[in-house]
Write an enzyme that holds these catalytic residues in place. Structure first.
Site, short mmCIF file in Angstrom:
data_model
loop_
_atom_site.label_atom_id
_atom_site.label_comp_id
_atom_site.label_asym_id
_atom_site.label_seq_id
_atom_site.Cartn_x
_atom_site.Cartn_y
_atom_site.Cartn_z
N PRO A 10 0.79 -1.22 0.00
CA PRO A 10 0.00 0.00 0.00
C PRO A 10 0.83 1.29 0.00
O PRO A 10 1.89 1.36 0.63
CB PRO A 10 -0.82 -0.10 1.29
CG PRO A 10 -0.10 -1.09 2.14
CD PRO A 10 0.55 -2.05 1.19
N ASN A 11 0.31 2.25 -0.73
CA ASN A 11 0.86 3.61 -0.84
C ASN A 11 2.13 3.70 -1.70
O ASN A 11 2.63 4.80 -1.94
CB ASN A 11 1.13 4.22 0.55
CG ASN A 11 -0.12 4.28 1.40
OD1 ASN A 11 -1.12 4.81 0.96
ND2 ASN A 11 -0.09 3.69 2.58
N ARG A 18 5.61 10.86 -2.57
CA ARG A 18 5.35 10.49 -1.19
C ARG A 18 6.62 10.60 -0.33
O ARG A 18 7.57 9.83 -0.52
CB ARG A 18 4.85 9.03 -1.17
CG ARG A 18 4.57 8.52 0.21
CD ARG A 18 4.29 7.03 0.21
NE ARG A 18 4.16 6.59 1.57
CZ ARG A 18 4.36 5.36 1.98
NH1 ARG A 18 4.71 4.41 1.13
NH2 ARG A 18 4.24 5.06 3.25
N TYR A 23 11.71 8.17 1.07
CA TYR A 23 11.57 7.12 0.06
C TYR A 23 12.24 7.44 -1.28
O TYR A 23 12.25 6.61 -2.18
CB TYR A 23 10.08 6.83 -0.15
CG TYR A 23 9.38 6.41 1.13
CD1 TYR A 23 9.87 5.33 1.87
CD2 TYR A 23 8.26 7.07 1.61
CE1 TYR A 23 9.25 4.94 3.05
CE2 TYR A 23 7.64 6.68 2.80
CZ TYR A 23 8.15 5.62 3.51
OH TYR A 23 7.54 5.23 4.68
N ASN A 74 7.81 -5.74 -1.08
CA ASN A 74 7.81 -4.64 -0.12
C ASN A 74 6.38 -4.57 0.42
O ASN A 74 5.50 -3.98 -0.23
CB ASN A 74 8.21 -3.31 -0.76
CG ASN A 74 8.27 -2.20 0.27
OD1 ASN A 74 7.82 -2.37 1.41
ND2 ASN A 74 8.83 -1.06 -0.12
N ALA A 77 3.34 -0.77 4.80
CA ALA A 77 2.87 -0.73 6.20
C ALA A 77 2.43 -2.11 6.71
O ALA A 77 2.51 -2.37 7.92
CB ALA A 77 1.74 0.28 6.33
N HIS A 80 4.47 -4.45 9.24
CA HIS A 80 4.49 -4.36 10.69
C HIS A 80 3.27 -4.97 11.36
O HIS A 80 3.22 -5.07 12.58
CB HIS A 80 4.64 -2.89 11.10
CG HIS A 80 5.65 -2.15 10.26
ND1 HIS A 80 6.99 -2.47 10.29
CD2 HIS A 80 5.52 -1.16 9.32
CE1 HIS A 80 7.64 -1.69 9.43
NE2 HIS A 80 6.77 -0.90 8.83
N ASP A 87 1.47 -15.27 6.63
CA ASP A 87 1.04 -16.65 6.43
C ASP A 87 0.98 -17.01 4.95
O ASP A 87 1.27 -18.15 4.57
CB ASP A 87 -0.33 -16.88 7.08
CG ASP A 87 -0.26 -16.95 8.61
OD1 ASP A 87 0.88 -16.95 9.15
OD2 ASP A 87 -1.32 -16.99 9.25
N GLU A 98 12.47 -9.65 1.30
CA GLU A 98 11.73 -8.44 1.71
C GLU A 98 12.58 -7.20 1.43
O GLU A 98 13.78 -7.20 1.70
CB GLU A 98 11.40 -8.53 3.20
CG GLU A 98 10.60 -7.34 3.69
CD GLU A 98 10.07 -7.55 5.11
OE1 GLU A 98 9.41 -8.58 5.36
OE2 GLU A 98 10.33 -6.68 5.96
N HIS A 100 12.80 -2.80 1.58
CA HIS A 100 12.28 -1.50 2.02
C HIS A 100 13.15 -0.40 1.46
O HIS A 100 14.38 -0.53 1.41
CB HIS A 100 12.25 -1.40 3.54
CG HIS A 100 11.34 -2.41 4.14
ND1 HIS A 100 9.97 -2.27 4.12
CD2 HIS A 100 11.59 -3.61 4.73
CE1 HIS A 100 9.42 -3.34 4.68
NE2 HIS A 100 10.38 -4.17 5.06
N SER A 102 13.26 2.72 2.83
CA SER A 102 13.86 3.38 3.99
C SER A 102 14.48 2.33 4.92
O SER A 102 14.17 1.13 4.79
CB SER A 102 12.79 4.18 4.75
OG SER A 102 11.79 3.29 5.24
N ARG A 107 13.86 4.09 12.19
CA ARG A 107 12.70 5.00 12.21
C ARG A 107 11.89 4.83 13.50
O ARG A 107 12.44 4.52 14.54
CB ARG A 107 11.87 4.75 10.95
CG ARG A 107 12.68 5.07 9.66
CD ARG A 107 11.85 4.87 8.43
NE ARG A 107 10.68 5.73 8.44
CZ ARG A 107 9.65 5.59 7.60
NH1 ARG A 107 9.68 4.63 6.68
NH2 ARG A 107 8.61 6.39 7.67
N ARG A 111 7.99 0.59 13.51
CA ARG A 111 8.46 0.06 12.23
C ARG A 111 9.61 -0.94 12.40
O ARG A 111 10.04 -1.57 11.45
CB ARG A 111 8.92 1.19 11.32
CG ARG A 111 7.79 2.02 10.80
CD ARG A 111 8.29 3.06 9.80
NE ARG A 111 7.46 4.23 9.84
CZ ARG A 111 6.33 4.40 9.13
NH1 ARG A 111 5.93 3.48 8.30
NH2 ARG A 111 5.63 5.50 9.24
#
Ligand code: DQA
Length: 148
Positions: A10-11, A18, A23, A74, A77, A80, A87, A98, A100, A102, A107, A111
């Site tokens: 998301p986002n 953003r 980022y 990625n 949010a 977390h 799962d 995985e 990221h 940032s 942070r 996070r």
């Protein structure tokens, strides 16, 4: 030729505008292009999905069973919070990296914990768009090693 699913949570569709101080300035389209260029030289085919909806991300991971050799994700949010995404990754049993943009360890405290990283082979965090390029190289290395 290896097939890899790239999942953007998301986002991340708003990258470029953003919070660029966190980022970076690259759009998601530019990041996908950077990854594709890296993948081409490594004989990897990438398929991309972005969604702001947890269920759609889970569906994409399930569908990867039929065609993918690995996943780069990625979870944004959901990293977390999402036991469901965690799962899904564990269920399909595809080696997963995985990513990221940032450095999530530097942070806010909330996070620091990644629910999803526990079922991933490893995590790359903090290099903005270049984190994704590193993930392509990491997936190549992983697949070259063969089944663990
Ligand atoms: C992020 C870090 C997350 O904490 C955040 O919610 C994001 C982006 C990153 O790439 O740095 O949306 O996953």
């Amino acid at each position: 030729m290896a097939n890899v699913l790239v999942v953007h949570g998301p986002n991340l569709n708003l990258l470029g505008m953003r919070e660029p101080q966190l980022y970076g300035n690259h759009t998601l389209e530019q990041i996908n292009e950077m990854m594709s260029q890296e993948a081409e030289g490594l004989n990897i085919e990438l398929r991309f999905v972005q969604s702001n909806h947890e269920g759609a991300l889970i569906d994409a991971i399930h569908e990867a069973i039929d065609w993918a050799d690995a996943i780069i994700i990625n979870p944004a949010a959901y990293t977390h919070t999402s036991v469901a995404l965690r799962d899904a990754i564990a269920s399909v049993r595809l080696p997963t990296i995985e990513v990221h943009l940032s450095n999530i360890a530097s942070r806010e405290e909330f996070r620091e914990r990644s629910v999803t990283a526990r079922v991933c082979v490893g995590q790359i965090s903090g290099f903005q768009a270049y984190s994704y390029v590193l993930a392509v190289r990491a997936v190549y290395h992983l697949l070259a090693q063969g089944p663990q």
